[in-house]
Design a protein around this motif. Sequence first.
Motif, short mmCIF file in Angstrom:
data_model
loop_
_atom_site.label_atom_id
_atom_site.label_comp_id
_atom_site.label_asym_id
_atom_site.label_seq_id
_atom_site.Cartn_x
_atom_site.Cartn_y
_atom_site.Cartn_z
N LEU A 452 0.85 -1.19 0.00
CA LEU A 452 0.00 0.00 0.00
C LEU A 452 0.88 1.24 0.00
CD1 LEU A 452 -2.95 1.13 0.31
CD2 LEU A 452 -2.49 1.19 2.77
N PHE A 453 0.58 2.18 -0.93
CA PHE A 453 1.30 3.44 -1.02
C PHE A 453 0.31 4.59 -0.89
CE2 PHE A 453 3.64 0.32 -3.47
CZ PHE A 453 4.97 0.55 -3.12
N ASP A 454 0.78 5.72 -0.40
CA ASP A 454 -0.08 6.89 -0.39
C ASP A 454 -0.04 7.55 -1.76
OD1 ASP A 454 2.26 8.42 -0.57
OD2 ASP A 454 2.22 9.06 1.52
N GLU A 455 -0.69 8.70 -1.92
CA GLU A 455 -0.81 9.33 -3.22
C GLU A 455 0.52 9.86 -3.74
OE1 GLU A 455 -3.27 12.81 -3.17
OE2 GLU A 455 -2.86 13.16 -1.05
N LYS A 456 1.51 9.96 -2.88
CA LYS A 456 2.84 10.38 -3.30
C LYS A 456 3.78 9.18 -3.43
CE LYS A 456 2.41 14.88 -1.09
NZ LYS A 456 3.00 15.80 -0.11
N PHE A 457 3.21 8.01 -3.38
CA PHE A 457 3.94 6.74 -3.50
C PHE A 457 4.93 6.52 -2.35
CE2 PHE A 457 2.07 6.86 -7.64
CZ PHE A 457 1.87 5.50 -7.96
N ASN A 458 4.58 7.04 -1.20
CA ASN A 458 5.31 6.67 0.01
C ASN A 458 4.74 5.35 0.51
OD1 ASN A 458 6.92 9.09 0.28
ND2 ASN A 458 5.01 10.14 0.80
N LYS A 480 -9.10 9.52 0.91
CA LYS A 480 -7.71 9.60 0.46
C LYS A 480 -7.47 8.73 -0.78
CE LYS A 480 -6.13 12.23 3.80
NZ LYS A 480 -5.58 13.57 3.58
N VAL A 481 -6.46 9.14 -1.57
CA VAL A 481 -6.04 8.37 -2.74
C VAL A 481 -4.90 7.46 -2.34
CG1 VAL A 481 -5.01 8.50 -5.04
CG2 VAL A 481 -6.78 10.14 -4.37
N TYR A 482 -5.01 6.19 -2.71
CA TYR A 482 -3.96 5.22 -2.44
C TYR A 482 -3.62 4.47 -3.72
CZ TYR A 482 -4.90 5.76 2.58
OH TYR A 482 -5.06 6.26 3.85
N TYR A 483 -2.44 3.84 -3.71
CA TYR A 483 -2.03 2.93 -4.77
C TYR A 483 -1.74 1.57 -4.14
CZ TYR A 483 -1.56 6.90 -7.92
OH TYR A 483 -1.82 8.00 -8.69
N VAL A 484 -2.25 0.52 -4.78
CA VAL A 484 -2.02 -0.84 -4.29
C VAL A 484 -1.27 -1.61 -5.36
CG1 VAL A 484 -3.11 -2.99 -3.55
CG2 VAL A 484 -4.09 -0.80 -2.86
N ARG A 485 -0.14 -2.17 -4.98
CA ARG A 485 0.71 -2.92 -5.91
C ARG A 485 0.78 -4.38 -5.47
NH1 ARG A 485 6.53 -0.65 -6.09
NH2 ARG A 485 5.39 1.15 -6.96
N THR A 493 3.44 -7.58 -12.51
CA THR A 493 3.18 -6.72 -11.36
C THR A 493 2.04 -5.78 -11.72
OG1 THR A 493 5.44 -6.82 -10.56
CG2 THR A 493 4.13 -4.92 -9.87
N LYS A 494 1.08 -5.67 -10.83
CA LYS A 494 -0.09 -4.84 -11.10
C LYS A 494 -0.19 -3.73 -10.06
CE LYS A 494 -5.04 -5.02 -12.09
NZ LYS A 494 -6.21 -5.91 -12.31
N GLU A 495 -0.49 -2.54 -10.53
CA GLU A 495 -0.62 -1.39 -9.65
C GLU A 495 -1.97 -0.74 -9.91
OE1 GLU A 495 3.01 1.12 -8.54
OE2 GLU A 495 1.95 2.33 -10.03
N GLN A 496 -2.75 -0.53 -8.87
CA GLN A 496 -4.07 0.05 -9.00
C GLN A 496 -4.19 1.31 -8.14
OE1 GLN A 496 -5.86 -4.34 -8.56
NE2 GLN A 496 -7.49 -2.84 -8.91
N ARG A 497 -4.88 2.29 -8.68
CA ARG A 497 -5.16 3.54 -7.96
C ARG A 497 -6.60 3.50 -7.48
NH1 ARG A 497 -7.32 8.70 -8.88
NH2 ARG A 497 -6.07 10.45 -8.05
N LEU A 498 -6.82 3.90 -6.25
CA LEU A 498 -8.20 3.95 -5.77
C LEU A 498 -8.37 5.10 -4.80
CD1 LEU A 498 -9.00 1.39 -2.98
CD2 LEU A 498 -6.68 1.77 -3.74
#
Length: 645
Positions: A452-458, A480-485, A493-498
């Motif tokens: 799990l990453f935050d919107e700044k990919f931290n 909040k916006v998150y990215y799940v890889r 490798t799949k990365e999704q924004r939600l």
Amino acid sequence: MKNKAILFISFLSALTFNGLAQNAGIKKADKQYAKYAYIDATQTYERVANKGYKSADMFQKLGNAYYFNADLTKAAKWYGELFAMNTEVEPEYYYRYAQSLKGIGDYKKADEMMRQFNQKAGEDLRGKIFKDKQYYMDEITANSGRYKIEDAGINSKYSDYGSAFSGNMLVFASSRDTGSLAQKKHKWTNQYFTGLYSAEQSTDGALGLADKYAKQINSKFHESTPVFSKDGKTMYFTRNNFNNGTKGKDANRVTLLKIYKATLKDGVWQNVTELPFNSDSYSAAHPMLSPDEKTLYFASDMPGTKGQSDLWKVAITGEDSYGTPENLGSINTEGKETFPLVTDENELYFASDGHPGLGGLDIFMSRMNADGSLQEPINIGAPANSPQDDFAYLIDTKTRKGFLSSNREGGMGYDDIYKFVETRKLVCEQTLSGIVTDLETGEILPNTKVTLFDEKFNKIKEVVSDDKGFYDFGTVECGKVYYVRAEKDPYETKEQRLTISKQTGKTDLPIQLEKKVKPVTVGDDLAKAFGIKIIYFDLDKWNIRPDAALELEKILDVMKQYPNMKIDVRSHTDSRQTHKYNEKLSDRRAKSTIAWLIKNGVDESRLTGKGYGETKLVNRCADGVQCSEDEHQANRRSEFIITAL
């Protein structure tokens, strides 16, 4: 009353109206192996791209494929192609391109990418509190209306404040006169010194008559803000610097506040001792135990304090031993922070006049992170807060009922205790979880790394899916916006924004992983391996457009890899137009597709094809049926069925 002193650092200020102060591989058998062709999608994308076909999505996939595998040279190549398209990309790709450029020694360009990254991602950086909170009233308004508040039913015309739960009793401080004629009064207010009182609480929450509590604890000076251990045998409380008949003073001959501890034995509170971090030179007050009773929180102006009073914590290391007090840091201001409460939901409530509020002391809440750090304080809103002083927040997290103290208008005395019911939680809570499966087969994929990453990919959290393919990130922030890889060999490798909902609840994010090596056999649709649903044609046309050529290049690449493979091209239309028209149009498009493949090197003997018009619809959208554009589009498709390998 709004202007009166509230932490009550000195003995004199302690004696104001408020008393003391506001608180995943592939399973395959050997016998099946010869029946399949295995396609490396990444290599196909790369060969297609090397022919000059351009697609932002394709370049992103290629760049990511190499970036995630630390091949920064190739990553830089494909990210460079992405940026050369001059399309809008997410800020994170500026960062990845910069890192890849550093990998090939191009620091000048990398620095430029980082500057652009900072410009695009920097809007979310926080500044000072005032700049951040220039629209603080909008926050307060959004947080308001969550409480039903009324008089607690135990107030007097004097000061009543600072409550604590002890079994079925509510214990609080009061300066009411229920004592003897010798009871001392403070000359500024003509009120009696505060002592501890209690009232029994019935199952419906009603409070009975108030009476003096622990008479052996009450002295001729102030006692207030008690907190009790779960077993009811230990009490911490605030008192003026007075014990065993001796009054202590600082260098200016002022009697300050200290925290004391008492134990219950044979029904009597005794062994009153002051805590070792007390001092005659500063005040410590308003103790509060953490839910595990291993930490004591309190307010103080001891050395290291930022403002008039700060919130501190100290470890309880033994029965009568304590660690070194630690300042709570970022939540403290140059003003007053006091009356802490730590709940079993990892929330710290406190009163402050240093954070933007409605006036006087306002009640705030700060979420506690797993490492003990605190998040930005949030004003809990009206009517819990008012233009006057509001403090000493107490809540039962199971019933959402509690008490607070305030000197707001309309009260009975100087400070009053109000009971409340919280009708909606302050912080929206969402949980994020899901199941990881194979895109084609639906098979669950255990042991998949999900990050799990935050919107700044931290990076926030990393988990591994269990034997049922289930992963769980626990609680995430609403809105909040998150990215799940998700990563698992031999899958892409799949990365999704939600974006998380702004309402309390649960976010279910299923993850479907696509195999890097794609098994196909006779009868399979090759288009499905690449997600090709439509080969687009202009209206009433059958020539191959550039965007369609990009998709056909993928089919062409596979057929060149497998020279024995034969394909039947099947084109379809939706039901709009006549049956005869659609049959002829689809047939022309199938033949046009075949002609393109032949022109680009595929032997004619390997290709067959036909147009089926509207005869093989995949849904209900036949003539006369009203359907959406998306439903009609599903029927406008091209299939590439493998007839031989």
